[in-house]
Design an enzyme around this catalytic site. Sequence first.
Site, mmCIF file in Angstrom:
data_model
loop_
_atom_site.group_PDB
_atom_site.id
_atom_site.type_symbol
_atom_site.label_atom_id
_atom_site.label_comp_id
_atom_site.label_asym_id
_atom_site.label_seq_id
_atom_site.Cartn_x
_atom_site.Cartn_y
_atom_site.Cartn_z
ATOM 1 N N HIS A 194 1.085 -1.173 0.011
ATOM 2 C CA HIS A 194 0.030 -0.174 0.018
ATOM 3 C C HIS A 194 0.745 1.135 -0.153
ATOM 4 O O HIS A 194 1.507 1.632 1.040
ATOM 5 C CB HIS A 194 -0.976 -0.051 1.337
ATOM 6 C CG HIS A 194 -2.014 1.121 1.092
ATOM 7 N ND1 HIS A 194 -3.205 0.781 0.999
ATOM 8 C CD2 HIS A 194 -1.896 2.406 1.241
ATOM 9 C CE1 HIS A 194 -4.056 1.929 1.101
ATOM 10 N NE2 HIS A 194 -3.214 2.936 1.170
ATOM 11 N N HIS A 236 1.060 5.255 -2.385
ATOM 12 C CA HIS A 236 0.574 6.315 -3.420
ATOM 13 C C HIS A 236 1.702 6.838 -4.426
ATOM 14 O O HIS A 236 2.763 6.848 -3.789
ATOM 15 C CB HIS A 236 -0.382 7.197 -3.054
ATOM 16 C CG HIS A 236 -1.220 6.697 -1.893
ATOM 17 N ND1 HIS A 236 -2.541 6.127 -2.475
ATOM 18 C CD2 HIS A 236 -1.176 6.396 -0.727
ATOM 19 C CE1 HIS A 236 -3.248 5.842 -1.400
ATOM 20 N NE2 HIS A 236 -2.524 6.015 -0.234
ATOM 21 N N TYR A 254 -7.474 16.805 -2.350
ATOM 22 C CA TYR A 254 -6.421 17.234 -1.497
ATOM 23 C C TYR A 254 -4.979 17.243 -2.361
ATOM 24 O O TYR A 254 -5.038 17.017 -3.421
ATOM 25 C CB TYR A 254 -5.862 16.313 -0.363
ATOM 26 C CG TYR A 254 -5.718 14.860 -0.846
ATOM 27 C CD1 TYR A 254 -4.127 14.459 -0.870
ATOM 28 C CD2 TYR A 254 -6.577 13.879 -1.297
ATOM 29 C CE1 TYR A 254 -3.830 13.319 -1.413
ATOM 30 C CE2 TYR A 254 -6.124 12.445 -1.387
ATOM 31 C CZ TYR A 254 -4.813 12.251 -1.497
ATOM 32 O OH TYR A 254 -4.605 11.025 -1.713
ATOM 33 N N ARG A 306 -10.776 0.264 -5.087
ATOM 34 C CA ARG A 306 -10.967 0.847 -3.813
ATOM 35 C C ARG A 306 -12.271 1.430 -3.621
ATOM 36 O O ARG A 306 -12.372 2.402 -4.412
ATOM 37 C CB ARG A 306 -9.770 1.688 -3.449
ATOM 38 C CG ARG A 306 -9.655 2.230 -1.884
ATOM 39 C CD ARG A 306 -8.496 3.176 -1.678
ATOM 40 N NE ARG A 306 -8.012 3.262 -0.554
ATOM 41 C CZ ARG A 306 -7.140 3.920 0.043
ATOM 42 N NH1 ARG A 306 -6.951 5.176 -0.648
ATOM 43 N NH2 ARG A 306 -6.724 4.097 1.214
ATOM 44 N N HIS A 362 -6.047 -0.224 6.350
ATOM 45 C CA HIS A 362 -5.482 0.423 7.657
ATOM 46 C C HIS A 362 -6.189 -0.004 8.790
ATOM 47 O O HIS A 362 -6.542 0.967 9.702
ATOM 48 C CB HIS A 362 -5.816 1.921 7.279
ATOM 49 C CG HIS A 362 -4.985 2.485 6.223
ATOM 50 N ND1 HIS A 362 -3.855 1.961 5.712
ATOM 51 C CD2 HIS A 362 -5.351 3.753 5.361
ATOM 52 C CE1 HIS A 362 -3.141 2.818 4.607
ATOM 53 N NE2 HIS A 362 -4.081 3.583 4.504
ATOM 54 N N ASP A 392 2.106 2.976 3.258
ATOM 55 C CA ASP A 392 1.170 4.125 3.302
ATOM 56 C C ASP A 392 2.165 5.182 2.661
ATOM 57 O O ASP A 392 1.539 6.458 2.995
ATOM 58 C CB ASP A 392 0.476 4.441 4.457
ATOM 59 C CG ASP A 392 -0.627 5.351 4.389
ATOM 60 O OD1 ASP A 392 -1.190 5.218 3.174
ATOM 61 O OD2 ASP A 392 -1.071 5.873 5.083
ATOM 62 N N ASN A 420 -1.961 13.586 4.394
ATOM 63 C CA ASN A 420 -3.144 13.865 5.234
ATOM 64 C C ASN A 420 -3.077 13.547 6.470
ATOM 65 O O ASN A 420 -3.783 13.087 7.329
ATOM 66 C CB ASN A 420 -4.568 13.593 4.643
ATOM 67 C CG ASN A 420 -4.967 14.005 3.287
ATOM 68 O OD1 ASN A 420 -4.650 15.037 3.000
ATOM 69 N ND2 ASN A 420 -5.359 13.179 2.534
#
Length: 284
Positions: A23, A25, A41, A116, A176, A241, A246
Amino acid sequence: MTDRTPRHDAGPASQDAGIWDSHFHVFGPWDRYPLPPNPSYRPAEATFDAVRALHARMGVTRGVIVHGANYGADHSAMLGALAASGGAYRGIAIIDPDVPETTLRDMHEAGVRGIRFNVLSHLSGGAPHIDAGRMRAAIARIAPYGWHALVHAGPDDTIAVLEALDGCGVPVVVDHMARLPARGGLDTPAGQALLGWLRSPRIWVKVSGADRVTDGRPDEAIPQMRALIEAAPDRVLWGSDWPHVNIKYQAPDDASLLALARRVCGDAGTARALLTDNPARLYA
């Protein structure tokens, strides 16, 4: 009738199970993959080259790129990264139920293996809303490809989504740790319900986001991570992650998060299941 038979590549993905970061991004580079107007965001640039260099330092050879909701329907950054990985990485998309079949086929060929559902206000564009019909319609589109559904929601909404998707026919992965607070989260009704759901062979969980469920103190998540691993040792995954968007605290060190995951496992066999065998099976 359109041929919807999944086709899997025979490249690096089938040759080396490796250590998986299941996981993270990618954002940018902005000159190639700019954000749309008014994204949900605005993160700092976090390129695939940067995370791949990080993975090399950590000994990670496989990875799963989760499409950022701030990109909307434009999956170019993720797909570009998958192409650059030469088959070593997989992807998770965000789709509408009416996505063209050619798009799904192309995504599968590129290495996408799941979708997702974001049920969080800052990602869904408003108050969290569970549209079971729309979710099931999307799942019906991806089921023939052997994909799974990833649920990103708070504790109570996670359980509501699991109830809504019960019997949907594909694996459902809880993101998560359902964002359960590490301190006492498993003792709440939602936490107990999650443990109950993990008895199902179709439900998986990511023991990622240790920093998120502890407000930046990942070590405090150890008991919760261990309990979830013990509940479903063959259906747990770990992810860094990265790049930790954020959050309101200092971003954690990713190598330390991987070391924490190994420490939580306690033995080599459990660590291999979490970091190698389980993701290799789910993302084949």
